[in-house]
Design a protein around this motif. Structure first.
Motif, mmCIF file in Angstrom:
data_model
loop_
_atom_site.group_PDB
_atom_site.id
_atom_site.type_symbol
_atom_site.label_atom_id
_atom_site.label_comp_id
_atom_site.label_asym_id
_atom_site.label_seq_id
_atom_site.Cartn_x
_atom_site.Cartn_y
_atom_site.Cartn_z
ATOM 1 N N THR A 1 35.191 39.930 20.286
ATOM 2 C CA THR A 1 35.031 38.480 20.379
ATOM 3 C C THR A 1 35.663 37.879 19.132
ATOM 4 N N ASN A 2 36.610 36.983 19.366
ATOM 5 C CA ASN A 2 37.372 36.351 18.296
ATOM 6 C C ASN A 2 36.573 35.223 17.643
ATOM 7 N N PRO A 3 37.029 34.734 16.468
ATOM 8 C CA PRO A 3 36.328 33.632 15.801
ATOM 9 C C PRO A 3 36.169 32.387 16.669
ATOM 10 N N ASP A 4 37.055 32.170 17.661
ATOM 11 C CA ASP A 4 36.942 31.005 18.547
ATOM 12 C C ASP A 4 36.055 31.286 19.769
ATOM 13 N N ASN A 5 35.332 32.421 19.763
ATOM 14 C CA ASN A 5 34.411 32.862 20.823
ATOM 15 C C ASN A 5 35.097 33.345 22.099
ATOM 16 N N SER A 6 36.409 33.454 22.098
ATOM 17 C CA SER A 6 37.078 34.084 23.239
ATOM 18 C C SER A 6 36.937 35.599 23.090
ATOM 19 N N SER A 7 36.856 36.294 24.218
ATOM 20 C CA SER A 7 36.674 37.747 24.201
ATOM 21 C C SER A 7 37.821 38.423 24.921
ATOM 22 N N ARG A 8 38.083 39.668 24.526
ATOM 23 C CA ARG A 8 39.097 40.448 25.217
ATOM 24 C C ARG A 8 38.749 41.927 25.116
ATOM 25 N N ILE A 9 39.115 42.654 26.147
ATOM 26 C CA ILE A 9 38.960 44.099 26.151
ATOM 27 C C ILE A 9 40.167 44.659 25.406
ATOM 28 N N VAL A 10 39.914 45.444 24.364
ATOM 29 C CA VAL A 10 41.004 45.948 23.532
ATOM 30 C C VAL A 10 41.228 47.449 23.714
ATOM 31 N N TYR A 11 40.310 48.111 24.420
ATOM 32 C CA TYR A 11 40.472 49.546 24.642
ATOM 33 C C TYR A 11 39.652 49.968 25.850
ATOM 34 N N ARG A 12 40.231 50.879 26.644
ATOM 35 C CA ARG A 12 39.486 51.580 27.685
ATOM 36 C C ARG A 12 40.076 52.969 27.785
ATOM 37 N N GLY A 13 39.229 53.977 27.579
ATOM 38 C CA GLY A 13 39.703 55.347 27.634
ATOM 39 C C GLY A 13 38.632 56.330 27.217
ATOM 40 N N ARG A 14 39.005 57.591 27.129
ATOM 41 C CA ARG A 14 38.062 58.668 26.824
ATOM 42 C C ARG A 14 37.948 58.996 25.344
ATOM 43 N N ASP A 15 38.914 58.582 24.561
ATOM 44 C CA ASP A 15 38.912 58.928 23.138
ATOM 45 C C ASP A 15 37.759 58.247 22.412
ATOM 46 N N LEU A 16 37.282 58.879 21.335
ATOM 47 C CA LEU A 16 36.189 58.326 20.539
ATOM 48 C C LEU A 16 36.688 57.465 19.377
ATOM 49 N N ASP A 17 37.958 57.143 19.389
ATOM 50 C CA ASP A 17 38.490 56.233 18.382
ATOM 51 C C ASP A 17 39.671 55.460 18.973
ATOM 52 N N CYS A 18 39.922 54.314 18.382
ATOM 53 C CA CYS A 18 41.055 53.498 18.815
ATOM 54 C C CYS A 18 41.446 52.568 17.680
ATOM 55 N N THR A 19 42.648 52.050 17.766
ATOM 56 C CA THR A 19 43.132 51.077 16.798
ATOM 57 C C THR A 19 43.251 49.728 17.499
ATOM 58 N N VAL A 20 42.712 48.691 16.870
ATOM 59 C CA VAL A 20 42.769 47.339 17.423
ATOM 60 C C VAL A 20 43.745 46.525 16.586
ATOM 61 N N ALA A 21 44.770 46.005 17.249
ATOM 62 C CA ALA A 21 45.797 45.217 16.557
ATOM 63 C C ALA A 21 45.600 43.730 16.840
ATOM 64 N N GLY A 22 46.307 42.911 16.108
ATOM 65 C CA GLY A 22 46.311 41.473 16.359
ATOM 66 C C GLY A 22 45.150 40.716 15.745
ATOM 67 N N LEU A 23 44.449 41.319 14.781
ATOM 68 C CA LEU A 23 43.346 40.636 14.107
ATOM 69 C C LEU A 23 43.848 40.032 12.803
ATOM 70 N N LEU A 24 43.292 38.883 12.431
ATOM 71 C CA LEU A 24 43.727 38.185 11.231
ATOM 72 C C LEU A 24 42.813 38.520 10.054
ATOM 73 N N PRO A 25 43.368 38.754 8.883
ATOM 74 C CA PRO A 25 42.569 39.111 7.707
ATOM 75 C C PRO A 25 41.537 38.049 7.354
ATOM 76 N N GLY A 26 40.342 38.516 6.962
ATOM 77 C CA GLY A 26 39.295 37.618 6.487
ATOM 78 C C GLY A 26 38.541 36.859 7.555
ATOM 79 N N ARG A 27 38.901 37.003 8.807
ATOM 80 C CA ARG A 27 38.211 36.299 9.896
ATOM 81 C C ARG A 27 37.121 37.204 10.468
ATOM 82 N N PRO A 28 35.988 36.614 10.896
ATOM 83 C CA PRO A 28 34.913 37.435 11.465
ATOM 84 C C PRO A 28 35.163 37.755 12.945
ATOM 85 N N TYR A 29 34.909 38.985 13.322
ATOM 86 C CA TYR A 29 35.057 39.442 14.696
ATOM 87 C C TYR A 29 33.798 40.185 15.109
#
Length: 86
Positions: free
Chosen positions: A24-52
């Motif tokens: 969930t982004n700072p503007d309260n919009s949500s998005r699915i950033v990963y779906r899969g079997r792995d126990l880790d993932c990298t999330v891109a497109g986040l801005l520094p210093g903003r709460p998520y």
């Protein structure tokens, strides 16, 4: 952001097939950033210093588990998600 997932405390009697991570982004919009079997993932497109808010849920033959409680983070290098987080 690098996200590490944890298995749920209870799997409904069936092994986990997939995980899904929602942000969930700072503007309260949500998005699915990963779906899969792995126990880790990298999330891109986040801005520094903003709460998520990060949430995870698991899928298995018994159905889909509800999303975990939100875990609030600023743009960090590591986020741990699981069902025991408060």
């Amino acid at each position: 952001v690098f996200v590490v997932l944890a298995y749920p405390d209870y799997d409904g009697g069936s092994n986990v097939i997939d995980f899904e991570v929602q942000v969930t982004n700072p503007d309260n919009s949500s998005r699915i950033v990963y779906r899969g079997r792995d126990l880790d993932c990298t999330v891109a497109g986040l801005l520094p210093g903003r709460p998520y808010l990060f949430q995870v849920r698991a899928f298995n033959r018994a159905g889909v588990r509800h999303f975990s409680f939100p875990s609030r983070h600023s743009c960090l290098s590591l986020v741990r998600l699981g069902w025991s987080l408060v």
